[in-house]
Design an enzyme around this catalytic site. Structure first.
Site, mmCIF file in Angstrom:
data_model
loop_
_atom_site.group_PDB
_atom_site.id
_atom_site.type_symbol
_atom_site.label_atom_id
_atom_site.label_comp_id
_atom_site.label_asym_id
_atom_site.label_seq_id
_atom_site.Cartn_x
_atom_site.Cartn_y
_atom_site.Cartn_z
ATOM 1 N N THR A 99 11.219 -7.098 15.823
ATOM 2 C CA THR A 99 12.653 -7.171 16.081
ATOM 3 C C THR A 99 13.188 -8.600 16.039
ATOM 4 O O THR A 99 14.396 -8.801 16.088
ATOM 5 C CB THR A 99 12.979 -6.572 17.464
ATOM 6 O OG1 THR A 99 12.297 -7.328 18.467
ATOM 7 C CG2 THR A 99 12.564 -5.106 17.536
ATOM 8 N N HIS A 126 23.293 0.134 11.525
ATOM 9 C CA HIS A 126 24.455 1.025 11.597
ATOM 10 C C HIS A 126 25.380 0.596 12.728
ATOM 11 O O HIS A 126 24.967 -0.071 13.676
ATOM 12 C CB HIS A 126 23.989 2.470 11.795
ATOM 13 C CG HIS A 126 23.166 2.966 10.659
ATOM 14 N ND1 HIS A 126 23.711 3.361 9.468
ATOM 15 C CD2 HIS A 126 21.825 3.100 10.524
ATOM 16 C CE1 HIS A 126 22.749 3.735 8.652
ATOM 17 N NE2 HIS A 126 21.588 3.578 9.266
ATOM 18 N N ASN A 172 0.832 -1.192 0.000
ATOM 19 C CA ASN A 172 0.000 0.000 0.000
ATOM 20 C C ASN A 172 0.874 1.252 0.000
ATOM 21 O O ASN A 172 2.093 1.179 0.123
ATOM 22 C CB ASN A 172 -0.959 -0.025 1.192
ATOM 23 C CG ASN A 172 -2.268 0.671 0.897
ATOM 24 O OD1 ASN A 172 -2.304 1.657 0.168
ATOM 25 N ND2 ASN A 172 -3.351 0.170 1.477
#
Length: 183
Positions: free
Chosen positions: A165, A115, A85
């Site tokens: 996660t 990172h 979407n």
């Protein structure tokens, strides 16, 4: 290990994103995304031509609503009938595979890059890329965030706004931040 930053990225090793070759690839993706996002809907169809050519694989009937954003595009594989979407973002520094019939709500975000944890490493552009796999017939609710290294099983449901996660087993519902089974 020696090699280009692109090679290191593809191998799941630490690489620097501040690299001319990677920047050139991101520029190609930005051009394809811009075309996709700016074409009139009837002219664009399911995917703008540049974006369709850029993606790593596009199953029959796969559709991406505008606006859309990706980092490279070539790491994204969409199965048959996949629907993204409006407002989805896929930062595909690693492989992102989305199984057939899977639906992503508006503003879903998939982040493969992690990172460096030290400030000096971040300033140097150090990243590591972790793949994301979403099984067939899953449903990812609007505004969900999926982090790199996560697999979401077939038929799973991720609630709107969830932050995923870790892996989600097949046919499981998860919600919240961090995402987990309700109850």
């Amino acid at each position: 290990m020696a090699g280009s930053e692109r090679t290191k990225m593809a191998a799941g090793e630490w690489y620097t994103c501040l690299d001319d070759e990677l920047e050139a690839l991101r520029a190609l993706a930005r051009d394809a995304v811009f075309e996709h996002n700016c074409l009139p809907p009837r002219q664009r169809g399911n995917l703008g031509p540049g974006l369709k050519a850029l993606l790593g694989g596009v199953g029959e009937g796969a559709r991406i609503e505008a606006p859309f954003h990706c980092a490279y595009g070539f790491n994204i594989v969409l199965g048959d009938g996949v629907f993204l979407n409006a407002g989805c973002t896929i930062l595909d520094t690693a492989a992102v595979r989305i199984g057939k019939g899977t639906l992503l709500g508006p503003n879903v975000q998939i982040y493969c890059a992690e990172h460096h944890k030290e400030g000096v490493g971040r300033q140097a552009g150090l990243e590591i890329a972790r793949p994301v796999e979403i099984g067939a017939h899953a449903w990812i609710g609007g505004g969900a965030v999926i982090l790199g290294g996560v697999s979401i099983g077939e038929g799973a449901i991720v609630g709107a706004g969830a932050v995923v996660t870790r892996g989600v087993p097949a046919n499981t519902i998860v919600v919240g931040n961090p995402a987990r089974a309700p109850g």
